[in-house]
Design a protein around this motif. Structure first.
Motif, PDB file in Angstrom:
ATOM      1  N   UNK A 241     -58.680  69.727   4.310  1.00 22.65           N
ATOM      2  CA  UNK A 241     -57.808  69.236   2.113  1.00 22.65           C
ATOM      3  C   UNK A 241     -56.383  68.766   2.584  1.00 22.65           C
ATOM      4  N   UNK A 242     -55.932  68.600   1.201  1.00 26.71           N
ATOM      5  CA  UNK A 242     -54.328  68.456   0.689  1.00 26.71           C
ATOM      6  C   UNK A 242     -54.936  67.465  -0.046  1.00 26.71           C
ATOM      7  N   UNK A 243     -53.537  66.561   0.135  1.00 29.40           N
ATOM      8  CA  UNK A 243     -53.053  65.615  -0.526  1.00 29.40           C
ATOM      9  C   UNK A 243     -52.332  64.842   0.332  1.00 29.40           C
ATOM     10  N   UNK A 244     -52.479  63.416  -0.074  1.00 28.59           N
ATOM     11  CA  UNK A 244     -52.434  62.563   1.401  1.00 28.59           C
ATOM     12  C   UNK A 244     -51.591  61.756   0.455  1.00 28.59           C
ATOM     13  N   UNK A 245     -50.561  60.482   1.042  1.00 27.74           N
ATOM     14  CA  UNK A 245     -50.528  58.789   0.434  1.00 27.74           C
ATOM     15  C   UNK A 245     -50.761  57.925   1.439  1.00 27.74           C
ATOM     16  N   UNK A 246     -51.642  57.147   1.330  1.00 24.20           N
ATOM     17  CA  UNK A 246     -51.462  56.183   1.788  1.00 24.20           C
ATOM     18  C   UNK A 246     -51.017  54.871   1.613  1.00 24.20           C
ATOM     19  N   UNK A 247     -50.453  54.420   2.501  1.00 25.24           N
ATOM     20  CA  UNK A 247     -49.887  53.588   2.891  1.00 25.24           C
ATOM     21  C   UNK A 247     -50.684  52.044   2.892  1.00 25.24           C
ATOM     22  N   UNK A 248     -50.399  50.774   2.617  1.00 24.43           N
ATOM     23  CA  UNK A 248     -51.446  49.399   3.277  1.00 24.43           C
ATOM     24  C   UNK A 248     -49.749  48.322   3.596  1.00 24.43           C
ATOM     25  N   UNK A 249     -49.531  48.333   4.886  1.00 28.86           N
ATOM     26  CA  UNK A 249     -49.160  46.992   4.783  1.00 28.86           C
ATOM     27  C   UNK A 249     -49.125  45.716   5.172  1.00 28.86           C
ATOM     28  N   UNK A 250     -49.185  44.614   5.018  1.00 31.63           N
ATOM     29  CA  UNK A 250     -49.525  43.723   5.247  1.00 31.63           C
ATOM     30  C   UNK A 250     -48.391  42.417   4.931  1.00 31.63           C
ATOM     31  N   UNK A 251     -48.211  41.423   5.780  1.00 26.26           N
ATOM     32  CA  UNK A 251     -46.802  40.418   5.655  1.00 26.26           C
ATOM     33  C   UNK A 251     -45.993  41.241   5.289  1.00 26.26           C
ATOM     34  N   UNK A 252     -45.628  41.277   4.293  1.00 23.69           N
ATOM     35  CA  UNK A 252     -44.393  41.779   3.588  1.00 23.69           C
ATOM     36  C   UNK A 252     -44.841  42.085   2.783  1.00 23.69           C
ATOM     37  N   UNK A 253     -46.237  42.820   2.725  1.00 28.53           N
ATOM     38  CA  UNK A 253     -46.170  43.374   0.556  1.00 28.53           C
ATOM     39  C   UNK A 253     -46.582  44.797   1.577  1.00 28.53           C
ATOM     40  N   UNK A 254     -46.171  46.030   0.975  1.00 30.36           N
ATOM     41  CA  UNK A 254     -46.479  47.299   0.963  1.00 30.36           C
ATOM     42  C   UNK A 254     -47.432  47.820  -0.617  1.00 30.36           C
ATOM     43  N   UNK A 255     -48.214  48.400   0.059  1.00 29.05           N
ATOM     44  CA  UNK A 255     -49.213  48.945  -1.394  1.00 29.05           C
ATOM     45  C   UNK A 255     -49.309  50.747  -1.124  1.00 29.05           C
ATOM     46  N   UNK A 256     -49.617  51.190  -1.713  1.00 28.70           N
ATOM     47  CA  UNK A 256     -49.220  53.030  -1.756  1.00 28.70           C
ATOM     48  C   UNK A 256     -50.716  53.388  -2.516  1.00 28.70           C
ATOM     49  N   UNK A 257     -51.333  54.328  -2.113  1.00 28.33           N
ATOM     50  CA  UNK A 257     -51.997  55.453  -3.511  1.00 28.33           C
ATOM     51  C   UNK A 257     -52.049  56.712  -2.623  1.00 28.33           C
ATOM     52  N   UNK A 258     -51.911  57.170  -3.894  1.00 25.77           N
ATOM     53  CA  UNK A 258     -52.042  59.243  -3.623  1.00 25.77           C
ATOM     54  C   UNK A 258     -53.325  59.663  -4.086  1.00 25.77           C
ATOM     55  N   UNK A 259     -53.538  59.991  -3.318  1.00 28.20           N
ATOM     56  CA  UNK A 259     -55.158  61.144  -3.364  1.00 28.20           C
ATOM     57  C   UNK A 259     -55.542  62.270  -2.815  1.00 28.20           C
ATOM     58  N   UNK A 260     -56.368  63.298  -3.061  1.00 22.67           N
ATOM     59  CA  UNK A 260     -56.574  64.521  -2.760  1.00 22.67           C
ATOM     60  C   UNK A 260     -57.958  64.298  -2.193  1.00 22.67           C
ATOM     61  N   UNK A 261     -57.924  65.038  -1.506  1.00 21.10           N
ATOM     62  CA  UNK A 261     -59.071  65.050  -0.402  1.00 21.10           C
ATOM     63  C   UNK A 261     -59.783  66.566  -0.491  1.00 21.10           C
TER      64      UNK A 261
END
Length: 273
Positions: A241-261
Motif C-alpha cells: 500500500x502506498x503512493x507510486x510514480x509509474x514511468x514509461x519510456x519509449x523511444x525519446x518519450x517519457x510518460x509518468x503517472x502518479x497513483x495510490x494503491x
C-alpha cells in the motif's frame, strides 16, 4: 539358476546423506555369473511406500567413472562385481552411499531419505493470484545446510521435497516490493501446505500506442525507492500500500503517472498517446 530373494538383511545409517538419519535396506538376489547388478529405489520414511516420482540417480565406479546416470523412480543398473558410489537427488534431498556388489548377486537397495515435502500457496486477498510470477525461497534453519538457500519455487502449489528439519520460507513476486516469511518443520513422509496471504495491491500497467513500441517501465515509491525495470507493453506488479510514480519510456518519450494503491485493490495504470 532360479533367482532366490533373501529378505531385507541390514539397515545402515548413511553418514553422507543430507539428512543425518537417512539409511537404506538391502536385499541380495542370487543370480548367474554376468547377470550381476543394482536395483535402486527410495522412500521418504522407514514405514513409507516407495517413491513413484522421478529420482535422479548417478552411479560411479570405484575409479570415479560414471556407470549409470538417469531419472526414474527405480534404477536398474547392470554392473560387474566391485565397489560403487550411488548419488541420489530428489528435490532438495541429496544422498551419497558406497555399495559393494559381490559376484553372483544382484543388490536390491531401498534408500530411506528421512524427508518430507511442502507445498507453497501464495495469495492476495480480494485479488487472488495475479499473472506475475510468485517466488518462494527456502532456507535451512538447522542441519548441515543451516543458513543456506536449499530450494526455490516459481510455480504456485509446486511440491518441494526437503530433508527433515526446520526451514524459513520467504514468499514474494517478480518485480514486487511485497514479501512475507514463516517457519516450518518438515517431518518424514509428511506434506505441509504453507499459505501466504500477502497484504498487497495490484497495479496493471499498460502502454497505449504503437503495438511494436519498445517500452521500459519504472516504478518508484514515495521514498524514492525504485523497483526493477520492466520491459513490455503491459505488466502486472504486486505492490505494498502506498503512493507510486509509474514511468514509461519509449523511444525519446517519457510518460509518468502518479497513483495510490491499497491492499486488496487493483488499479489500471494506462500511459500513451
Amino acid at each position: 539358476m532360479k533367482a532366490i530373494l533373501i529378505a531385507a538383511l541390514v539397515y545402515v545409517a548413511s553418514a553422507a546423506s543430507a539428512s543425518s538419519g537417512a539409511g537404506h535396506d538391502i536385499a541380495l538376489q542370487m543370480v548367474g555369473a554376468g547377470k550381476e547388478g543394482l536395483e535402486l529405489s527410495a522412500r521418504l520414511s522407514q514405514e513409507g511406500d516407495l517413491i513413484q516420482r522421478p529420482i535422479t540417480w548417478s552411479v560411479f565406479s570405484a575409479a570415479g567413472e560414471p556407470v549409470f546416470i538417469g531419472q526414474d523412480d527405480m534404477a536398474r543398473v547392470a554392473a560387474a562385481p566391485g565397489d560403487y558410489r550411488v548419488d541420489l537427488e530428489y528435490g532438495a534431498v541429496h544422498l551419497s552411499q558406497n555399495l559393494s556388489l559381490v559376484a553372483g548377486t544382484r543388490l536390491v537397495v531401498s534408500f530411506v531419505l528421512d524427508a518430507g515435502a511442502i507445498r507453497i500457496l501464495p495469495n492476495i486477498p480480494e485479488i487472488g493470484l495475479p499473472v506475475t510470477l510468485p517466488r518462494a525461497s527456502v532456507y535451512a534453519l538447522d542441519g548441515a545446510n543451516k543458513g543456506k538457500l536449499v530450494a526455490r519455487s516459481f510455480q504456485p502449489g509446486e511440491i518441494l521435497n526437503l530433508p527433515n528439519g526446520r526451514y524459513r520460507i520467504e514468499s514474494t513476486f517478480e518485480n514486487s516490493n511485497v514479501s512475507a516469511s514463516t517457519q516450518i518443520t518438515v517431518k518424514s513422509g509428511g506434506l505441509s501446505a504453507v499459505e501466504f496471504d500477502h497484504q498487497a495491491g495490484l497495479a496493471r500497467l499498460a502502454y497505449v500506442g504503437a503495438s511494436g513500441a519498445g517500452v521500459v517501465w519504472q516504478l518508484t515509491d514515495a521514498k524514492g525507492k525504485s523497483l526493477d525495470q520492466i520491459e513490455g507493453l503491459a505488466a502486472d506488479v504486486v505492490l505494498r500500500s502506498g503512493t507510486y510514480v509509474a514511468t514509461a519510456k519509449t523511444g525519446g518519450e517519457t510518460l509518468r503517472a502518479k497513483f495510490i494503491i491499497a491492499a486488496g485493490q487493483s488499479r489500471d495504470i494506462i500511459l500513451g498517446n
